[in-house]
Design a protein around this motif. Structure first.
Motif, PDB file in Angstrom:
ATOM      1  N   GLN A  15       0.832  -1.219   0.000  1.00 50.27           N
ATOM      2  CA  GLN A  15       0.000   0.000   0.000  1.00 50.27           C
ATOM      3  C   GLN A  15       0.861   1.261   0.000  1.00 50.27           C
ATOM      4  O   GLN A  15       0.507   2.264  -0.625  1.00 50.27           O
ATOM      5  N   GLN A  16       2.003   1.226   0.680  1.00 46.24           N
ATOM      6  CA  GLN A  16       2.928   2.371   0.648  1.00 46.24           C
ATOM      7  C   GLN A  16       3.471   2.575  -0.762  1.00 46.24           C
ATOM      8  O   GLN A  16       3.601   3.709  -1.236  1.00 46.24           O
ATOM      9  N   TYR A  17       3.805   1.484  -1.418  1.00 46.48           N
ATOM     10  CA  TYR A  17       4.286   1.553  -2.802  1.00 46.48           C
ATOM     11  C   TYR A  17       3.198   2.139  -3.701  1.00 46.48           C
ATOM     12  O   TYR A  17       3.463   2.998  -4.542  1.00 46.48           O
ATOM     13  N   ARG A  18       1.972   1.693  -3.492  1.00 50.89           N
ATOM     14  CA  ARG A  18       0.840   2.226  -4.262  1.00 50.89           C
ATOM     15  C   ARG A  18       0.698   3.725  -4.040  1.00 50.89           C
ATOM     16  O   ARG A  18       0.511   4.486  -4.981  1.00 50.89           O
ATOM     17  N   ALA A  19       0.802   4.162  -2.795  1.00 54.27           N
ATOM     18  CA  ALA A  19       0.680   5.590  -2.476  1.00 54.27           C
ATOM     19  C   ALA A  19       1.782   6.404  -3.155  1.00 54.27           C
ATOM     20  O   ALA A  19       1.529   7.500  -3.664  1.00 54.27           O
ATOM     21  N   ALA A  20       3.001   5.876  -3.176  1.00 54.64           N
ATOM     22  CA  ALA A  20       4.112   6.577  -3.828  1.00 54.64           C
ATOM     23  C   ALA A  20       3.878   6.694  -5.331  1.00 54.64           C
ATOM     24  O   ALA A  20       4.133   7.750  -5.929  1.00 54.64           O
ATOM     25  N   LEU A  21       3.386   5.624  -5.951  1.00 48.94           N
ATOM     26  CA  LEU A  21       3.093   5.681  -7.378  1.00 48.94           C
ATOM     27  C   LEU A  21       1.979   6.679  -7.675  1.00 48.94           C
ATOM     28  O   LEU A  21       2.056   7.457  -8.627  1.00 48.94           O
ATOM     29  N   THR A  22       0.943   6.649  -6.854  1.00 52.45           N
ATOM     30  CA  THR A  22      -0.171   7.578  -7.029  1.00 52.45           C
ATOM     31  C   THR A  22       0.307   9.018  -6.886  1.00 52.45           C
ATOM     32  O   THR A  22      -0.073   9.886  -7.675  1.00 52.45           O
ATOM     33  N   ALA A  23       1.161   9.280  -5.894  1.00 52.53           N
ATOM     34  CA  ALA A  23       1.699  10.621  -5.689  1.00 52.53           C
ATOM     35  C   ALA A  23       2.533  11.081  -6.880  1.00 52.53           C
ATOM     36  O   ALA A  23       2.613  12.283  -7.163  1.00 52.53           O
ATOM     37  N   ALA A  24       3.131  10.137  -7.582  1.00 51.66           N
ATOM     38  CA  ALA A  24       3.942  10.464  -8.753  1.00 51.66           C
ATOM     39  C   ALA A  24       3.096  10.573 -10.022  1.00 51.66           C
ATOM     40  O   ALA A  24       3.627  10.768 -11.112  1.00 51.66           O
ATOM     41  N   GLY A  25       1.784  10.418  -9.874  1.00 50.51           N
ATOM     42  CA  GLY A  25       0.891  10.564 -11.004  1.00 50.51           C
ATOM     43  C   GLY A  25       0.675   9.313 -11.825  1.00 50.51           C
ATOM     44  O   GLY A  25       0.145   9.380 -12.935  1.00 50.51           O
ATOM     45  N   VAL A  26       1.077   8.173 -11.291  1.00 54.32           N
ATOM     46  CA  VAL A  26       0.901   6.908 -11.999  1.00 54.32           C
ATOM     47  C   VAL A  26      -0.476   6.335 -11.670  1.00 54.32           C
ATOM     48  O   VAL A  26      -0.867   6.278 -10.509  1.00 54.32           O
TER      49      VAL A  26
END
Length: 62
Positions: A15-26
């Motif tokens: 979920q942390q990885y998902r949040a980082a990707l989402t924050a990067a616009g992915v």
């Protein structure tokens, strides 16, 4: 795709990885399989993961 019983990569890490990707616009879609561990090897899980991989490839490589 996360296995809820994964000891190698706990779902919280996924979920942390998902949040980082989402924050990067992915664009991200997360699937959690409640009965699976790291391998994601139950027959229904394998079926669902291949359907989702094929769908992702069709959407992003077309």
């Amino acid at each position: 795709m996360l296995g809820a019983r994964d000891r190698r990569v706990p779902p919280a890490d996924g979920q942390q990885y998902r949040a980082a990707l989402t924050a990067a616009g992915v664009e991200v879609r997360t699937l959690v399989f409640p009965e699976d561990s790291h391998a994601l090897d139950k027959p229904q899980t394998e079926f669902e993961q291949w359907l989702n991989v094929a769908s992702w490839l069709k959407a992003h490589l077309a």
